[in-house]
Design a protein around this motif. Structure first.
Motif, PDB file in Angstrom:
ATOM      1  N   SER A 114       4.892   9.511  -6.806  1.00  0.00           N
ATOM      2  CA  SER A 114       5.666  10.486  -6.042  1.00  0.00           C
ATOM      3  C   SER A 114       7.052  10.644  -6.642  1.00  0.00           C
ATOM      4  N   LEU A 118       7.932   6.393  -1.215  1.00  0.00           N
ATOM      5  CA  LEU A 118       7.162   6.735  -0.022  1.00  0.00           C
ATOM      6  C   LEU A 118       7.313   5.641   1.032  1.00  0.00           C
ATOM      7  N   THR A 119       7.298   6.053   2.281  1.00  0.00           N
ATOM      8  CA  THR A 119       7.301   5.072   3.370  1.00  0.00           C
ATOM      9  C   THR A 119       5.885   4.516   3.499  1.00  0.00           C
ATOM     10  N   GLN A 122       3.602   7.036   5.117  1.00  0.00           N
ATOM     11  CA  GLN A 122       3.124   8.083   4.211  1.00  0.00           C
ATOM     12  C   GLN A 122       1.999   7.570   3.317  1.00  0.00           C
ATOM     13  N   ASP A 125      -1.123   7.321   5.407  1.00  0.00           N
ATOM     14  CA  ASP A 125      -1.715   8.651   5.634  1.00  0.00           C
ATOM     15  C   ASP A 125      -2.483   9.125   4.405  1.00  0.00           C
TER      16      ASP A 125
END
Length: 178
Positions: A114, A118-119, A122, A125
């Motif tokens: 990314s 990213l968390t 995320q 998901d």
């Protein structure tokens, strides 16, 4: 790259079949990863390509560095690779072995790259979406590449899902030129 892949494939498949027969995929995965790390070392890589150093001597060095966890079959594998001048293929053999292992275990290996960190939510998901899409368990590695500008690129084997801003801009530029 495809030549390395082609040369490594029979070795990866052979060691995979042997590991399956021994019911020791995890052990062989570890052995191959260790061997790949050893031959990736700059000094060892120079020895592998040095015509003045015999294949037998290089194999002995790699076996010694790998240690006792390698076992007799692992040592024989190193000797076969050395005799056929294929020790440098170990990183690619490892990659292919891991793909075969993941397929046998019903899992996919994915890399999510990314533009920004990213968390965990995320990542979770994205993993859930990949599990639903491929109907398999997914192991992910996450990387950051600011050059993507925004979005993410997901690589699963030879399949790439490019949702990055950089990728969209490249596709748009290509469409405008064509």
């Amino acid at each position: 790259m495809s030549e390395l892949s082609t040369l490594a494939r029979p070795y990866a498949e052979a060691v995979f079949r042997m590991a399956q027969g021994e019911n020791d995929l995890a052990g062989w995965s570890s052995r191959i990863a260790t061997l790949a790390a050893i031959v990736s070392d700059a000094q060892v890589a120079r020895l592998i390509t040095d015509p003045a150093v015999s294949a037998e001597r290089v194999a002995g060095l790699v076996i010694d560095v790998a240690g006792g966890d390698l076992g007799e079959r692992g040592a024989n594998f190193v000797k076969v690779l050395a005799e056929n001048d294929r020790l440098s293929l170990l990183p690619e053999i490892g990659t292919q072995f891991e793909t075969l292992k993941a397929n046998a275990e019903g899992t996919l290996e994915a890399t999510i790259t990314s533009a920004q960190e990213l968390t965990q939510a995320q990542v979770d998901d994205l993993v859930a979406g990949l599990k639903a899409k491929f109907n398999r368990s997914v192991n992910v590695q996450v990387a950051v590449d600011p050059e993507l500008i925004g979005g993410a690129v997901i690589a699963i084997g030879d399949q790439v899902i490019d949702g990055s801003v950089k990728g969209r801009l490249q596709r748009m530029a290509f469409a405008l030129q064509g």
